[in-house]
Design an enzyme around this catalytic site. Structure first.
Site, PDB file in Angstrom:
ATOM      1  N   ASP A  88      41.039  37.113  31.499  1.00  0.00           N
ATOM      2  CA  ASP A  88      42.935  37.677  31.662  1.00  0.00           C
ATOM      3  C   ASP A  88      43.177  36.650  31.075  1.00  0.00           C
ATOM      4  O   ASP A  88      43.347  35.298  30.192  1.00  0.00           O
ATOM      5  CB  ASP A  88      43.274  37.579  33.483  1.00  0.00           C
ATOM      6  CG  ASP A  88      44.382  38.657  33.176  1.00  0.00           C
ATOM      7  OD1 ASP A  88      45.868  37.823  33.441  1.00  0.00           O
ATOM      8  OD2 ASP A  88      44.353  39.623  33.967  1.00  0.00           O
ATOM      9  N   TYR A  98      43.081  33.224  32.629  1.00  0.00           N
ATOM     10  CA  TYR A  98      41.883  33.408  33.535  1.00  0.00           C
ATOM     11  C   TYR A  98      40.828  33.420  33.364  1.00  0.00           C
ATOM     12  O   TYR A  98      40.993  34.341  32.271  1.00  0.00           O
ATOM     13  CB  TYR A  98      42.320  33.227  35.081  1.00  0.00           C
ATOM     14  CG  TYR A  98      41.653  34.895  35.767  1.00  0.00           C
ATOM     15  CD1 TYR A  98      40.300  35.688  35.830  1.00  0.00           C
ATOM     16  CD2 TYR A  98      43.059  35.620  35.932  1.00  0.00           C
ATOM     17  CE1 TYR A  98      40.623  36.883  35.894  1.00  0.00           C
ATOM     18  CE2 TYR A  98      42.719  36.442  36.302  1.00  0.00           C
ATOM     19  CZ  TYR A  98      41.813  37.247  36.339  1.00  0.00           C
ATOM     20  OH  TYR A  98      42.131  38.585  36.565  1.00  0.00           O
ATOM     21  N   LYS A 113      36.062  32.769  39.325  1.00  0.00           N
ATOM     22  CA  LYS A 113      37.453  32.567  38.853  1.00  0.00           C
ATOM     23  C   LYS A 113      36.899  31.211  37.946  1.00  0.00           C
ATOM     24  O   LYS A 113      37.712  30.077  38.658  1.00  0.00           O
ATOM     25  CB  LYS A 113      37.804  33.386  39.929  1.00  0.00           C
ATOM     26  CG  LYS A 113      39.680  33.536  38.678  1.00  0.00           C
ATOM     27  CD  LYS A 113      40.588  35.020  39.612  1.00  0.00           C
ATOM     28  CE  LYS A 113      41.701  35.196  39.521  1.00  0.00           C
ATOM     29  NZ  LYS A 113      42.913  35.755  39.676  1.00  0.00           N
ATOM     30  N   ASP A 138      51.078  42.242  41.176  1.00  0.00           N
ATOM     31  CA  ASP A 138      50.366  42.141  39.602  1.00  0.00           C
ATOM     32  C   ASP A 138      50.003  43.448  40.036  1.00  0.00           C
ATOM     33  O   ASP A 138      48.854  43.612  39.572  1.00  0.00           O
ATOM     34  CB  ASP A 138      50.297  41.288  39.892  1.00  0.00           C
ATOM     35  CG  ASP A 138      49.653  40.815  38.076  1.00  0.00           C
ATOM     36  OD1 ASP A 138      50.473  41.981  36.905  1.00  0.00           O
ATOM     37  OD2 ASP A 138      48.874  40.031  37.471  1.00  0.00           O
TER      38      ASP A 138
END
Length: 338
Positions: free
Chosen positions: A67, A70, A85, A184
């Protein structure tokens, strides 16, 4: 050679000190966030060392998803497949978003349609998060397969997924003393396990509504481009109906197999709700759905989902339903006889 060895040893010691310093600093911040998120009670969370992450991921060799802020890696630890992550350290707000992600993920992990937080690593400058592994990847890759090999997802599977992750959002809005707004919601933040059970993920931009309030006013609007609610984008006011708008955009994507911004008949950019509004269902639905066995008989369900998606994306927040009402309507649609 001796100089090279000495330099390597100094570098190793420096890195070890940096990780130790990060561990102490991040540990206090994470504990504070967890206590605040979990009503004053510390949440039991496993801590992983940086070396354990290196071994688990084979030196961060396999990327699951990337993304803007991340990267998600696949790893194996003690016989269990996990996803790790790692936030981009160049992002000045990365530490705050990572802490928010940890706090909300820990709080919401009890729900079966939220990606479960397993633990975190405090030795990286930005805390790294360790989650359960979602074998079937992001929903985005299962809906938009026109340029990929694969079998289109069947309509009943799409509808079930839409209802299940809607339930997760309703849970965020209603299950806690201070309602949580995800802020989001998009295809790439919905992961699927090996049974295609959806898992809502990434609480980096989430906010909690203060007691007695109906909204939060933010200075910086954060989210993903065309998914952002127009009222939120123009005023910085975020409410539960902000999530409803995001959800409606995803629901329309599931129905149509289209992106949120598409070219209209005049070759101009057009938002997905504007594109499908006032068109008959057979013109806008994903053709793969109509090609299913019995696809022609699905029209009542498809029309009902279209109407729900358009209501969720109404400009006026007062017209949009609550997520509780959305889940009820989807359950009714699911049970209806096509």
């Amino acid at each position: 050679m001796l100089l090279n060895i000495a330099a390597a040893l100094v570098h190793h010691v420096q890195k070890k000190r940096e990780r130790r310093r990060a561990f102490l600093e991040n540990g206090g911040l994470v504990l504070e966030k967890l206590v605040a998120s979990c009503n004053g009670r510390p949440f039991p969370i496993r801590t992983f060392s940086y070396q354990q992450l290196i071994l688990a991921t084979n030196n961060f060799n396999q990327i699951l998803h990337r993304d803007a802020f991340y990267t998600l890696y696949k790893g194996s630890f003690e016989g269990r497949i996990l996803s790790i992550k790692m936030y981009d350290e160049r992002d000045s707000s990365a530490k705050d978003t990572a802490l928010m992600d940890i706090g909300i993920s820990a709080k919401a992990s009890a729900h079966k349609n939220v990606l479960k937080l397993v633990g975190c690593c405090l030795e990286t400058s930005i805390p790294s998060l360790v989650f359960e592994y979602a074998q079937n990847g992001v929903l985005d890759r299962r809906i938009f397969i026109s340029t990929r090999q694969g079998t289109p997802m069947l309509w009943q599977s799409r509808l079930k997924i839409a209802r299940q992750f809607a339930h997760a959002i309703a849970y965020l809005h209603t299950a806690f003393f201070r309602p949580i707004i995800h802020a989001d919601i998009k295809m790439k933040n919905i992961l699927l396990d090996q049974h295609d059970v959806p898992k809502l993920a990434d609480f980096s931009f989430s906010v909690s509504i203060p007691e007695g309030e109906t909204h939060v006013q933010v200075d910086v609007v954060r989210g993903t481009g065309s998914f952002i609610c127009p009222i939120y984008a123009s005023t910085g006011r975020i409410t539960e109906k902000t999530d409803v708008y995001n959800y409606g955009m995803v629901l329309l994507q599931i129905l149509t197999g289209q992106r949120t911004i598409i070219l209209d008949r005049e070759d101009e950019d057009c938002s997905l709700p504007d594109h499908v509004r006032n068109r008959v269902i057979n013109e806008i639905v994903d053709p793969a759905i109509l090609l299913e066995e019995g696809g022609a008989g699905l029209e009542p369900q498809l029309q009902a989902v279209l109407e729900l998606g358009l209501t969720c994306t109404e400009y006026d927040p007062e017209i949009r339903p609550t997520m509780v009402d959305v889940t009820k309507e989807l359950r009714r649609i699911e049970k209806s006889v096509a």
